[in-house]
Structure formats: C-alpha cells, structure tokens
Design a protein around this motif. Structure first.
Motif, PDB file in Angstrom:
ATOM      1  N   CYS A  40       8.282  -4.159  -1.455  1.00 33.10           N
ATOM      2  CA  CYS A  40       8.197  -2.938  -0.671  1.00 33.10           C
ATOM      3  C   CYS A  40       7.312  -3.230   0.538  1.00 33.10           C
ATOM      4  O   CYS A  40       6.119  -3.483   0.390  1.00 33.10           O
ATOM      5  CB  CYS A  40       7.607  -1.819  -1.535  1.00 33.10           C
ATOM      6  N   ALA A  41       7.906  -3.252   1.730  1.00 37.97           N
ATOM      7  CA  ALA A  41       7.181  -3.688   2.925  1.00 37.97           C
ATOM      8  C   ALA A  41       7.495  -2.792   4.111  1.00 37.97           C
ATOM      9  O   ALA A  41       8.596  -2.858   4.630  1.00 37.97           O
ATOM     10  CB  ALA A  41       7.553  -5.136   3.264  1.00 37.97           C
ATOM     11  N   LEU A  76       3.029  -6.558   5.023  1.00 38.70           N
ATOM     12  CA  LEU A  76       3.555  -7.862   4.600  1.00 38.70           C
ATOM     13  C   LEU A  76       4.119  -8.563   5.818  1.00 38.70           C
ATOM     14  O   LEU A  76       4.904  -7.988   6.568  1.00 38.70           O
ATOM     15  CB  LEU A  76       4.629  -7.682   3.530  1.00 38.70           C
ATOM     16  N   GLU A  77       3.710  -9.798   6.020  1.00 44.20           N
ATOM     17  CA  GLU A  77       4.164 -10.556   7.184  1.00 44.20           C
ATOM     18  C   GLU A  77       5.631 -10.938   7.038  1.00 44.20           C
ATOM     19  O   GLU A  77       6.012 -11.491   6.002  1.00 44.20           O
ATOM     20  CB  GLU A  77       3.333 -11.833   7.332  1.00 44.20           C
ATOM     21  N   ALA A  79       5.221   0.432  10.885  1.00 37.94           N
ATOM     22  CA  ALA A  79       4.437  -0.795  10.711  1.00 37.94           C
ATOM     23  C   ALA A  79       4.255  -1.538  12.022  1.00 37.94           C
ATOM     24  O   ALA A  79       5.029  -1.362  12.965  1.00 37.94           O
ATOM     25  CB  ALA A  79       5.134  -1.699   9.690  1.00 37.94           C
ATOM     26  N   ASP A  80       3.236  -2.395  12.074  1.00 39.75           N
ATOM     27  CA  ASP A  80       3.019  -3.231  13.255  1.00 39.75           C
ATOM     28  C   ASP A  80       4.123  -4.267  13.386  1.00 39.75           C
ATOM     29  O   ASP A  80       4.519  -4.627  14.488  1.00 39.75           O
ATOM     30  CB  ASP A  80       1.662  -3.947  13.144  1.00 39.75           C
ATOM     31  N   ALA A  81       4.596  -4.757  12.236  1.00 38.30           N
ATOM     32  CA  ALA A  81       5.663  -5.771  12.236  1.00 38.30           C
ATOM     33  C   ALA A  81       6.521  -5.543  11.007  1.00 38.30           C
ATOM     34  O   ALA A  81       6.005  -5.187   9.947  1.00 38.30           O
ATOM     35  CB  ALA A  81       5.070  -7.179  12.196  1.00 38.30           C
ATOM     36  N   ARG A 135       1.431   7.290  13.860  1.00 39.26           N
ATOM     37  CA  ARG A 135       0.525   6.137  13.825  1.00 39.26           C
ATOM     38  C   ARG A 135      -0.860   6.502  14.358  1.00 39.26           C
ATOM     39  O   ARG A 135      -1.882   6.067  13.816  1.00 39.26           O
ATOM     40  CB  ARG A 135       1.121   4.969  14.621  1.00 39.26           C
ATOM     41  N   ALA A 136      -0.891   7.331  15.393  1.00 42.32           N
ATOM     42  CA  ALA A 136      -2.182   7.766  15.928  1.00 42.32           C
ATOM     43  C   ALA A 136      -2.904   8.658  14.921  1.00 42.32           C
ATOM     44  O   ALA A 136      -4.117   8.524  14.695  1.00 42.32           O
ATOM     45  CB  ALA A 136      -1.973   8.505  17.256  1.00 42.32           C
ATOM     46  N   GLU A 137      -2.158   9.554  14.294  1.00 46.76           N
ATOM     47  CA  GLU A 137      -2.753  10.433  13.275  1.00 46.76           C
ATOM     48  C   GLU A 137      -3.236   9.630  12.074  1.00 46.76           C
ATOM     49  O   GLU A 137      -4.236   9.977  11.445  1.00 46.76           O
ATOM     50  CB  GLU A 137      -1.734  11.491  12.831  1.00 46.76           C
ATOM     51  N   ARG A 138      -2.512   8.583  11.758  1.00 43.69           N
ATOM     52  CA  ARG A 138      -2.913   7.736  10.622  1.00 43.69           C
ATOM     53  C   ARG A 138      -4.296   7.157  10.871  1.00 43.69           C
ATOM     54  O   ARG A 138      -5.165   7.193   9.987  1.00 43.69           O
ATOM     55  CB  ARG A 138      -1.878   6.615  10.456  1.00 43.69           C
TER      56      ARG A 138
END
Ligand SMILES: *Cc1c(COP(=O)(O)O)cnc(C)c1O
Length: 364
Positions: free
Chosen positions: A159-160, A169-170, A197-199, A279-282
C-alpha cells in the motif's frame, strides 16, 4: 515471449487456463439497428424517461478506458476499469490464488481489504509487519520478498502511500521488489492515495516490470467514492486475464458518466487544486496536533489523513465525537492501541479537530 508474460501465465490458476469467462450479449461484435439479443425491456422506465438506462452498459467503455489511460499515462489495453479498486483486489485474488491453497503477503498495519478478499477466497495471508521507526512506519520490502518466496505466495500487496500508516514508499524500492520477484509473484502497488504523495509508482515502472500491478481509484483525490470507479494498471496480458474473471457488466452507466466528467481537463484542474489544498492542510494539521498535550505522536503522512497517537485515545475520540466529529478508531490493532486516523477535512473542519483536541488535558 517475455519473462513477464510467463510470470502471469505461471501464476494464473491452472483450473482457469481454458476459462473464457461469461460471454455477455454485449461482448459479441454484431451491428444492427434493432437490438433484440439481451432480453432488455423494449420501452424505457418511467423512472428513466430518456431511456439511457434501458440497455445493459458496455463492460469496458472505450471512452472511459482511454480517459483513464491518458490520466495514468499507459496504453488503454493496460487499463481494466473496475467497480472501485476493491474489485481489482478481488479479481487479482480470484485469478492468481488457488482457492484454499494460495497465499498473499501483506505488511500490517494496512488496508483491510487484502486480507478480507484473501479470507473470502480461502487464501492464506502471510503478514510481514511494518516497523514503527522514529522516521515513521517502514514496510520491510526485503522481508516481504523473502516471505513471498518461502510461502510461494503469488501476490504481494504494498500500500503506497500506506493506509493507515501514511508511509512513503520510494518508486525505486518498489521497482526493486518487482525485479526480485519476477517470475515468482505479482507485486500489487495500491496507489489509492498516490495523488497526495511526493512521489508515486507510475507507468514508467510498468513498462519495465511485467509482474507489477498498480491499483488506482477515483474514490479519493477525484472525490467520486460513491461512483465506485477504480482501475487496474498492468500488462495487457494481466488485464486480459483479470477481465475474464470480472462480472459481465461491472460498471453502472451513471457511474461511468460521472467518471468521464471527472476526467475532463477542467475537472482534473479542480482535482489538482483540491489535492494541493489537502497537502497544505495536512502539513498545517500535523503541526497543530503535534503541539497539543493530548497528542503523543503524529506520523508523517503521504495520504489525505493523519495517524495520531493520543495520550488518552478514548478521551480524544469522545471529545471529537462530542464536537460532532467522527474519526477512525484504530485501537482494535494492538500496535495502534492509542491511535486514531483522522481524514483531512475542509480548513474549517480541521480547525474544529484542533479545537476539540486542544480542549483536552494531558493524562497525568
Ligand atoms: C480507500 C482505499 C481503497 C478503496 O478504493 P475504492 O476504489 O473505493 O474501492 C483501496 N485501497 C486503499 C489503500 C484505500 O485506502
């Protein structure tokens, strides 16, 4: 024939090798003006004056498949549209695990549907627990690969980003896992929260690893949970095998229409804006909660939720409930005995969460 093709062939249930699935009236390629081949009503329902619902829907509408393929940067033949990604999980179990014999590997704490589908199918669940580290939860992909080989598991579910852990997870690590299990197991990367996610593992990995399967959904970032539209992204071969196991008409026509609307450029731009706000709220909610005495720990999260350990989880849960806020109680899992999972709300809703927990006093 590529090695990858043989991976799917090798893992396909032997008893399904010659199985073609249900041949619906819709799957025959005939053309005509008068359609009397599917026992549909000759007249529309009074509930459906336009008659748009009179006919059985296309099992895999080409427009939807193409829109999903564009969204995820794969070929349409690499997309299976499903009734939520939950259906994708179920189809993978059915196609690649022998009932009563097969096994899957998971890394708990994790989304419950992998184990539920396995249990319903009579497949064994081999658990390789994730580690709770100073940097957050970490799935041990190495140990998962070893466990898969030892148990001859056909499916490894990752789960990523992780739910409920929020784990990052990369993509490179997922690619390495797939490479290691090539010919032995399918690596299923559930990207229900990939947009946040960032990636995220994407189409580029699919091209290189034919034993890799990506699950995506319109339920979270695309805000269409009730439409029940998900996608399995995989090799053409795997998509074809899964489709044979799918129900004849899995996608309700109104749901398909909603999905197509959500995949128009303007709607996608609005989705991107919602994701940016989430993402900002996170970051804002994580920082605010971490500063509260009632909160022991906020895990880093790549999803649209925060996993939070509380000084007194029951009191925190009750305080939120008294404020009319329902969060996910994680305490049934012994490793999360003091934890709540809080979905990101609107800025005002997140303020209400902060206020409710700020009013709590720290346990002695
Ligand atoms: C919400 C969720 C899903 C379910 O997605 P649907 O497309 O709504 O079935 C799948 N995987 C994970 C990890 C989720 O959290």
């Amino acid at each position: 024939m590529s090695t990858a093709a043989s991976t799917a062939q090798r893992l396909l249930r032997p008893d399904l090798r010659e199985f073609g699935g249900y041949r619906s009236a819709r799957s025959s390629q005939a053309s005509g003006q008068v359609w009397l081949n599917a026992n549909e009503s000759a007249q529309a329902s009074s509930a459906d004056p336009g008659g748009g619902l009179r006919r059985y829907p296309d099992p895999q509408p080409a427009a939807l498949r193409e829109a999903l393929a564009r969204l995820y940067a794969v070929a349409p033949a690499q997309v299976l549209a499903t009734r939520g990604s939950d259906e994708g999980i179920d189809l993978l179990l059915r196609a690649f695990c022998a009932p009563g014999q097969g096994a899957i590997v998971t890394a708990p704490p994790v989304f419950g549907m992998y184990a539920v589908c396995a249990r319903l199918h009579g497949a064994r669940v081999v658990e390789v627990p994730a580690e709770d580290t100073d940097a957050g939860w970490r799935s041990d992909l190495d140990a998962m690969a070893q466990a898969a080989l030892a148990a001859a598991a056909s499916l490894v579910f990752v789960c990523a980003p992780g739910n409920p852990t929020g784990e990052a997870l990369e993509p490179a690590a997922l690619a390495a896992l797939a490479a290691r299990l090539e010919g032995r197991a399918l690596v299923v990367v559930d990207g229900a929260y990939a947009e946040y996610a960032d990636a995220a593992a994407g189409a580029d990995l699919l091209a290189a690893h034919d034993n890799l399967v990506l699950l995506r959904t319109l339920s979270k970032a695309h805000a269409l949970a009730a439409a029940r539209i998900g996608a399995v992204l995989a090799s053409r071969e795997i998509v074809g095998l899964l489709q044979r196991c799918q129900a004849p008409y899995p996608l309700a026509q109104p749901a398909v229409a909603a999905a197509l609307a959500a995949l128009q450029p303007a709607a996608l731009a609005a989705t991107a804006a919602r994701v940016a706000q989430a993402r900002a709220e996170r970051a804002r909610l994580a920082a605010a909660l971490a500063a509260l005495p009632a909160v022991r720990r906020v895990y880093p999260s790549q999803g649209n939720f925060l996993l939070v350990r509380c000084a007194q989880a029951q009191a925190a849960y009750d305080a939120l409930l008294a404020a009319g806020i329902v969060v996910r109680d994680m305490r049934a899992d012994p490793r999360l005995a003091d934890a709540l999972r809080i979905s990101l709300g609107t800025p005002a809703e997140n303020d209400a969460v902060i206020a409710a927990l700020a009013a709590l006093r720290r346990a002695a």
